[in-house]
Write a protein that holds these residues in place. Structure first.
Motif, PDB file in Angstrom:
ATOM      1  N   GLY A 101       0.810  -1.217   0.000  1.00 28.86           N
ATOM      2  CA  GLY A 101       0.000   0.000   0.000  1.00 28.86           C
ATOM      3  C   GLY A 101       0.840   1.261   0.000  1.00 28.86           C
ATOM      4  O   GLY A 101       2.071   1.223   0.036  1.00 28.86           O
ATOM      5  N   VAL A 102       0.157   2.401  -0.060  1.00 30.09           N
ATOM      6  CA  VAL A 102       0.808   3.704   0.080  1.00 30.09           C
ATOM      7  C   VAL A 102       0.711   4.075   1.559  1.00 30.09           C
ATOM      8  O   VAL A 102      -0.378   4.243   2.097  1.00 30.09           O
ATOM      9  N   ASN A 103       1.850   4.199   2.203  1.00 29.83           N
ATOM     10  CA  ASN A 103       1.883   4.356   3.650  1.00 29.83           C
ATOM     11  C   ASN A 103       1.778   5.822   4.053  1.00 29.83           C
ATOM     12  O   ASN A 103       2.767   6.552   4.040  1.00 29.83           O
ATOM     13  N   LEU A 104       0.566   6.251   4.428  1.00 25.84           N
ATOM     14  CA  LEU A 104       0.370   7.573   5.023  1.00 25.84           C
ATOM     15  C   LEU A 104       0.184   7.450   6.533  1.00 25.84           C
ATOM     16  O   LEU A 104      -0.296   8.371   7.181  1.00 25.84           O
ATOM     17  N   ALA A 105       0.576   6.295   7.070  1.00 24.75           N
ATOM     18  CA  ALA A 105       0.414   6.043   8.500  1.00 24.75           C
ATOM     19  C   ALA A 105       1.593   6.580   9.296  1.00 24.75           C
ATOM     20  O   ALA A 105       1.422   7.306  10.275  1.00 24.75           O
ATOM     21  N   VAL A 128     -19.504   2.619   4.235  1.00 27.40           N
ATOM     22  CA  VAL A 128     -18.404   2.544   3.261  1.00 27.40           C
ATOM     23  C   VAL A 128     -17.212   1.820   3.883  1.00 27.40           C
ATOM     24  O   VAL A 128     -16.649   0.897   3.288  1.00 27.40           O
ATOM     25  N   LEU A 129     -16.833   2.239   5.091  1.00 23.57           N
ATOM     26  CA  LEU A 129     -15.784   1.560   5.829  1.00 23.57           C
ATOM     27  C   LEU A 129     -16.428   0.637   6.859  1.00 23.57           C
ATOM     28  O   LEU A 129     -17.357   1.041   7.567  1.00 23.57           O
ATOM     29  N   SER A 130     -15.945  -0.566   6.956  1.00 26.04           N
ATOM     30  CA  SER A 130     -16.491  -1.511   7.920  1.00 26.04           C
ATOM     31  C   SER A 130     -15.765  -1.384   9.254  1.00 26.04           C
ATOM     32  O   SER A 130     -14.622  -0.922   9.326  1.00 26.04           O
ATOM     33  N   SER A 182      -9.969  -1.384   7.083  1.00 25.77           N
ATOM     34  CA  SER A 182     -10.939  -1.412   5.992  1.00 25.77           C
ATOM     35  C   SER A 182     -10.536  -0.454   4.880  1.00 25.77           C
ATOM     36  O   SER A 182     -10.618  -0.786   3.689  1.00 25.77           O
ATOM     37  N   LEU A 183     -10.069   0.740   5.261  1.00 24.68           N
ATOM     38  CA  LEU A 183      -9.607   1.711   4.267  1.00 24.68           C
ATOM     39  C   LEU A 183      -8.423   1.155   3.485  1.00 24.68           C
ATOM     40  O   LEU A 183      -8.348   1.295   2.254  1.00 24.68           O
ATOM     41  N   LEU A 184      -7.493   0.511   4.182  1.00 24.49           N
ATOM     42  CA  LEU A 184      -6.337  -0.069   3.506  1.00 24.49           C
ATOM     43  C   LEU A 184      -6.768  -1.156   2.526  1.00 24.49           C
ATOM     44  O   LEU A 184      -6.255  -1.230   1.399  1.00 24.49           O
ATOM     45  N   ALA A 185      -7.711  -1.987   2.949  1.00 20.97           N
ATOM     46  CA  ALA A 185      -8.183  -3.063   2.079  1.00 20.97           C
ATOM     47  C   ALA A 185      -8.890  -2.521   0.838  1.00 20.97           C
ATOM     48  O   ALA A 185      -8.760  -3.064  -0.266  1.00 20.97           O
ATOM     49  N   LYS A 186      -9.637  -1.427   1.003  1.00 22.11           N
ATOM     50  CA  LYS A 186     -10.427  -0.888  -0.113  1.00 22.11           C
ATOM     51  C   LYS A 186      -9.619  -0.006  -1.045  1.00 22.11           C
ATOM     52  O   LYS A 186      -9.897   0.061  -2.251  1.00 22.11           O
ATOM     53  N   THR A 187      -8.627   0.708  -0.522  1.00 18.35           N
ATOM     54  CA  THR A 187      -7.913   1.708  -1.327  1.00 18.35           C
ATOM     55  C   THR A 187      -6.409   1.456  -1.445  1.00 18.35           C
ATOM     56  O   THR A 187      -5.763   2.040  -2.314  1.00 18.35           O
ATOM     57  N   GLY A 188      -5.862   0.653  -0.537  1.00 18.53           N
ATOM     58  CA  GLY A 188      -4.411   0.496  -0.514  1.00 18.53           C
ATOM     59  C   GLY A 188      -3.710   1.687   0.104  1.00 18.53           C
ATOM     60  O   GLY A 188      -2.504   1.868  -0.092  1.00 18.53           O
ATOM     61  N   VAL A 189      -4.423   2.513   0.872  1.00 17.35           N
ATOM     62  CA  VAL A 189      -3.840   3.655   1.572  1.00 17.35           C
ATOM     63  C   VAL A 189      -3.883   3.376   3.072  1.00 17.35           C
ATOM     64  O   VAL A 189      -4.949   3.084   3.624  1.00 17.35           O
ATOM     65  N   ALA A 190      -2.737   3.473   3.710  1.00 21.17           N
ATOM     66  CA  ALA A 190      -2.650   3.194   5.144  1.00 21.17           C
ATOM     67  C   ALA A 190      -2.765   4.480   5.944  1.00 21.17           C
ATOM     68  O   ALA A 190      -2.082   5.469   5.656  1.00 21.17           O
ATOM     69  N   ALA A 191      -3.622   4.470   6.947  1.00 21.29           N
ATOM     70  CA  ALA A 191      -3.758   5.554   7.914  1.00 21.29           C
ATOM     71  C   ALA A 191      -3.668   4.942   9.308  1.00 21.29           C
ATOM     72  O   ALA A 191      -3.623   3.724   9.467  1.00 21.29           O
ATOM     73  N   ARG A 219      -5.392   9.868  -5.360  1.00 23.86           N
ATOM     74  CA  ARG A 219      -6.207   9.227  -6.413  1.00 23.86           C
ATOM     75  C   ARG A 219      -6.963   8.033  -5.859  1.00 23.86           C
ATOM     76  O   ARG A 219      -8.158   7.853  -6.131  1.00 23.86           O
ATOM     77  N   ARG A 220      -6.281   7.223  -5.063  1.00 25.08           N
ATOM     78  CA  ARG A 220      -6.913   6.052  -4.487  1.00 25.08           C
ATOM     79  C   ARG A 220      -8.010   6.425  -3.481  1.00 25.08           C
ATOM     80  O   ARG A 220      -9.073   5.787  -3.428  1.00 25.08           O
ATOM     81  N   LEU A 221      -7.750   7.451  -2.681  1.00 24.53           N
ATOM     82  CA  LEU A 221      -8.754   7.885  -1.707  1.00 24.53           C
ATOM     83  C   LEU A 221     -10.023   8.368  -2.396  1.00 24.53           C
ATOM     84  O   LEU A 221     -11.137   8.081  -1.959  1.00 24.53           O
ATOM     85  N   ARG A 222      -9.856   9.119  -3.489  1.00 28.95           N
ATOM     86  CA  ARG A 222     -11.027   9.600  -4.210  1.00 28.95           C
ATOM     87  C   ARG A 222     -11.856   8.460  -4.783  1.00 28.95           C
ATOM     88  O   ARG A 222     -13.074   8.604  -4.991  1.00 28.95           O
ATOM     89  N   GLY A 223     -11.225   7.337  -5.026  1.00 27.40           N
ATOM     90  CA  GLY A 223     -11.949   6.163  -5.537  1.00 27.40           C
ATOM     91  C   GLY A 223     -12.803   5.472  -4.489  1.00 27.40           C
ATOM     92  O   GLY A 223     -13.527   4.536  -4.804  1.00 27.40           O
ATOM     93  N   LEU A 224     -12.716   5.933  -3.246  1.00 36.62           N
ATOM     94  CA  LEU A 224     -13.488   5.314  -2.171  1.00 36.62           C
ATOM     95  C   LEU A 224     -14.972   5.541  -2.371  1.00 36.62           C
ATOM     96  O   LEU A 224     -15.795   4.685  -2.030  1.00 36.62           O
ATOM     97  N   GLN A 225     -15.341   6.707  -2.928  1.00 37.73           N
ATOM     98  CA  GLN A 225     -16.760   7.023  -3.132  1.00 37.73           C
ATOM     99  C   GLN A 225     -17.239   6.534  -4.497  1.00 37.73           C
ATOM    100  O   GLN A 225     -16.582   6.787  -5.492  1.00 37.73           O
TER     101      GLN A 225
END
Length: 404
Positions: free
Chosen positions: A44-48, A345-347, A357-366, A398-404
């Motif tokens: 993923g893209v690590n923003l954590a 949207v997020l479980s 859940s966000l990481l699984a759906k978008t590949g972005v880590a928080a 880009r990945r975060l915007r794809g969440l919606q």
């Protein structure tokens, strides 16, 4: 007969057996580290984690490489090389107007984290209490607990994370020894105002408390916010311990070069415990950082802030487009964002579950917001780091915007 007599006198001593310390079971892996590991596992893209993987200034990197080639690879003095201590003192006077003795009042530490650990060992006893502000940096809490010092959280009021001095006074007990201020703060990006710091200074003087100030993000300031060190306020020089470093400013988080500025009467003990824990900060990296402090001035720091302000806006917009409500920070390089608008949207019920859940759906880590609060709080928040290379941050957006 003699052998039997000896055997009769043998006493078998039984200890506790092979068990962890009393403290260890209560300590848990940092959620920041846990999410970084999970992000690596899924690519993923690590923003954590606040790894700050932007470019290292050329002068800093070249000076470190030169130091290695020139043989500066052995122990330094326990308080660091004289060149770096002088550079820190000169920068502090130039940018904050505070005169510091580089021989008696500056310690080069193994990162700001190492600085904090040595300071706490020097100043506090088990059972002492230290006030800090919530949302707080989890490592501050963990380090204090590891020394049996009690962290006492004082809540800041969202969404501006404003300080209520009455809450501070109400939290003080006979065991309170210090107030810990992180400005600009991790995770909220709060920059304490002059009025707030003067109020804390008055309380510190009234109750005879130390003020520990973590200023590692001092150059990441946005808009009209101004960084002010409590040590520069009237009557605060003796009781304030300044901790900062270069991990973030020069994008060298793995180098572990921080520092302490403190009155000489405290510095002997602080230096002793830093020597005990770390011996010294990595020698060649001290030379690299010294070159940066000497040669990079106000223009560099202003450019750093401007660059990260642009990154902040990029991520704030993406989080809003994804359906979250970000708290826009005045400093540092983190954003706390509410996930209240992402129900369905997020479980998950907890922030940790939502982060995964966000990481699984978008590949972005928080990071789960609950990592920065007392139990039961921060469960609707996630923390994102924007100190990333532009291409990585753009991909995360880009990945975060794809969440919606």
């Amino acid at each position: 007969m003699g052998g039997k007599s000896v055997m009769a006198q043998v006493v078998v001593a039984k200890g506790r057996g092979l068990v962890l310390s009393e403290l260890a079971p209560r300590m848990v892996q940092s959620e920041i580290r846990a999410m970084s590991v999970e992000s690596d596992r899924v690519g993923g893209v690590n923003l954590a984690q606040g790894v700050c993987d932007t470019e290292v200034p050329q002068v800093v990197a070249e000076a470190a490489n030169a130091a290695i080639r020139d043989g500066h690879n052995i122990y330094t003095r326990l308080d660091g090389i004289a060149r770096l201590r002088r550079a820190i003192a000169e920068k502090t006077e130039r940018m904050q107007g505070m005169v510091v003795d580089p021989e008696r009042e500056v310690l080069v530490a193994s990162g700001a984290t190492g600085a904090f650990h040595a300071v706490a060992m020097a100043l506090f006893d088990p059972g002492d209490e230290v006030l800090l502000f919530e949302p707080f940096y989890g490592y501050h809490v963990g380090a204090l607990r590891s020394m049996r010092v009690v962290p006492v959280a004082v809540e800041l009021t969202a969404p501006e994370w404003s300080l209520d001095l009455d809450r501070v006074r109400a939290a003080i007990t006979a065991k309170t020894r210090a107030i810990l201020v992180n400005t600009p703060s991790n995770p909220a990006g709060k920059v304490f105002t002059r009025q707030e710091l003067e109020g804390l200074a008055e309380i510190a003087r009234e109750f005879d408390l130390f003020v520990l100030t973590d200023e590692i993000y001092e150059h990441f300031i946005y808009g009209d916010a101004k960084h002010l060190s409590p040590a520069t306020l009237d009557g605060m020089r003796e009781r304030t311990i300044v901790m900062s470093g270069f991990s973030k400013t020069f994008s060298v988080t793995g180098w572990r070069i921080g520092y302490v500025i403190a009155n000489a009467k405290w510095m002997g003990a602080i230096s002793y415990f830093h020597d005990l824990l770390y011996v010294c900060a990595p020698a060649p990296f001290q030379y690299g950082v010294a070159a940066g402090v000497e040669q990079l001035g106000r223009t560099f720091y202003a450019g750093l802030a401007l660059e990260h302000e642009g990154k902040r806006e990029m991520l704030v917009c993406a989080l809003r487009d994804a359906g979250m409500a970000p708290h826009v920070p005045d400093g540092a390089y983190y954003i706390l964002a509410s996930t209240a608008g992402l129900q369905g949207v997020l479980s998950g019920d907890t922030a940790a579950q939502k982060a995964r859940s966000l990481l699984a759906k978008t590949g972005v880590a928080a990071v789960a917001g609950s990592a920065f609060f007392r139990p039961g709080k921060g469960e609707d928040l996630l923390r994102f780091c924007f100190a990333k290379k532009d291409e990585d941050l753009e991909e995360a957006c880009r990945r975060l915007r794809g969440l919606q």
